[in-house]
Scaffold this motif. Structure first.
Motif, short mmCIF file in Angstrom:
data_model
loop_
_atom_site.label_atom_id
_atom_site.label_comp_id
_atom_site.label_asym_id
_atom_site.label_seq_id
_atom_site.Cartn_x
_atom_site.Cartn_y
_atom_site.Cartn_z
N SER A 97 0.72 -1.35 -0.02
CA SER A 97 -0.02 0.13 -0.05
C SER A 97 0.94 1.21 0.03
O SER A 97 0.38 2.05 -0.60
CB SER A 97 -0.85 -0.05 1.42
OG SER A 97 -0.28 0.11 2.51
N MET A 98 2.15 1.24 0.66
CA MET A 98 3.03 2.17 0.78
C MET A 98 3.56 2.44 -0.63
O MET A 98 3.88 3.62 -1.19
CB MET A 98 3.87 2.33 1.76
CG MET A 98 3.34 2.50 3.19
SD MET A 98 4.63 2.31 4.43
CE MET A 98 5.49 3.99 4.35
N LEU A 99 3.98 1.45 -1.31
CA LEU A 99 4.75 1.42 -2.75
C LEU A 99 3.41 1.96 -3.52
O LEU A 99 4.04 2.67 -4.60
CB LEU A 99 5.00 -0.05 -3.23
CG LEU A 99 6.31 -0.46 -2.43
CD1 LEU A 99 6.48 -2.07 -2.71
CD2 LEU A 99 7.39 0.55 -2.75
N ILE A 100 2.09 1.59 -3.51
CA ILE A 100 1.53 2.07 -4.59
C ILE A 100 1.17 3.63 -4.22
O ILE A 100 1.13 4.55 -5.47
CB ILE A 100 0.05 1.39 -4.26
CG1 ILE A 100 0.15 0.08 -4.73
CG2 ILE A 100 -1.13 1.96 -4.97
CD1 ILE A 100 -1.10 -0.75 -4.19
N ALA A 101 0.92 4.16 -3.10
CA ALA A 101 0.96 5.50 -2.75
C ALA A 101 2.23 6.29 -3.29
O ALA A 101 2.21 7.43 -4.07
CB ALA A 101 0.82 5.70 -1.32
N LYS A 102 3.40 5.64 -3.29
CA LYS A 102 4.60 6.33 -3.81
C LYS A 102 4.89 6.29 -4.97
O LYS A 102 5.24 7.23 -5.76
CB LYS A 102 5.79 5.77 -2.89
CG LYS A 102 6.04 6.01 -1.47
CD LYS A 102 7.31 5.60 -1.25
CE LYS A 102 7.48 4.36 -0.72
NZ LYS A 102 8.66 3.93 0.11
N GLY A 103 4.30 5.21 -5.78
CA GLY A 103 4.32 5.01 -7.19
C GLY A 103 3.28 5.96 -7.99
O GLY A 103 3.73 6.39 -8.93
N PHE A 104 2.23 6.12 -7.26
CA PHE A 104 1.24 7.19 -7.71
C PHE A 104 1.79 8.85 -7.83
O PHE A 104 1.91 9.22 -8.92
CB PHE A 104 -0.09 7.14 -6.90
CG PHE A 104 -1.22 8.23 -7.43
CD1 PHE A 104 -1.79 7.95 -8.62
CD2 PHE A 104 -1.47 9.02 -6.54
CE1 PHE A 104 -2.77 8.91 -9.01
CE2 PHE A 104 -2.09 10.24 -6.99
CZ PHE A 104 -3.25 9.86 -8.21
N LEU A 105 2.55 9.08 -6.77
CA LEU A 105 3.11 10.26 -6.59
C LEU A 105 4.36 10.43 -7.72
O LEU A 105 4.07 11.46 -8.39
CB LEU A 105 3.52 10.67 -5.43
CG LEU A 105 2.20 10.47 -4.43
CD1 LEU A 105 3.11 10.83 -2.87
CD2 LEU A 105 1.56 11.86 -4.68
N ALA A 106 5.29 9.17 -7.62
CA ALA A 106 6.02 9.36 -8.75
C ALA A 106 5.63 9.42 -10.14
O ALA A 106 6.34 10.25 -11.10
CB ALA A 106 6.94 8.19 -8.59
N SER A 107 4.51 8.84 -10.34
CA SER A 107 3.78 8.88 -11.79
C SER A 107 3.44 10.30 -12.25
O SER A 107 3.59 10.62 -13.11
CB SER A 107 2.84 7.86 -11.82
OG SER A 107 3.15 6.47 -11.66
N LEU A 108 2.98 10.64 -11.07
CA LEU A 108 2.22 12.28 -11.21
C LEU A 108 3.35 12.99 -11.64
O LEU A 108 3.30 14.12 -12.64
CB LEU A 108 1.36 12.88 -10.26
CG LEU A 108 -0.05 12.37 -9.98
CD1 LEU A 108 -0.74 12.76 -8.78
CD2 LEU A 108 -0.87 12.46 -11.16
#
Length: 141
Positions: A97-108
């Motif tokens: 869940s933390m990786l998904i959140a960080k991945g979403f922000l990095a994608s943005l």
């Protein structure tokens, strides 16, 4: 608390290392990330202003961007580079869940750097509302 005590986290936390690198490069204003686009707008508005004081501020902003890049390179290479230390040898990757959140922000960070037109109207709207001037035609990306 001691950054120098860390090391080798890229080998132990590869996804976190990638997302941290994207965040660091974005904050430092390197292409193709969103931080570059925002700094590019600052550079354009100051360098093209024709006002000596604003041009000076633009040069200072460019210098500060270079210093920011240097500090984040130091942070990243110290924490994530090299071999794991005694302190970090048992570290594991964070939860999904933390990786998904960080991945979403990095994608943005990447998406808004590559396609700044997605956010540019929102960024220009306060100036348009306050000064009653549409600047969208003046900004080149």
């Amino acid at each position: 608390r001691d950054l120098n005590a860390l090391g080798g986290l890229a080998k132990l936390m590869p996804f976190t290392a990638i997302f941290t690198l994207i965040a660091a490069l974005s904050i430092a204003g390197t292409p193709p990330f969103n931080g570059f686009m925002s700094k590019w707008m600052i550079y354009q508005s100051t360098f093209l202003s024709g006002n000596g004081l604003l041009v000076f501020f633009g040069v200072m902003a460019l210098f500060i961007s270079a210093a920011t890049l240097a500090s984040f390179i130091k942070f990243y290479t110290t924490a994530f580079g090299g071999e794991p230390t005694k302190l970090t040898q048992n570290v594991k990757e964070v939860s999904s869940s933390m990786l998904i959140a960080k991945g979403f922000l990095a994608s943005l960070c990447l998406l808004l750097g590559l396609i700044p037109a997605l956010i540019l109207p929102l960024l220009l709207s306060p100036g348009k509302a306050l000064a009653n001037v549409d600047l969208s035609g003046l900004i080149t990306t």
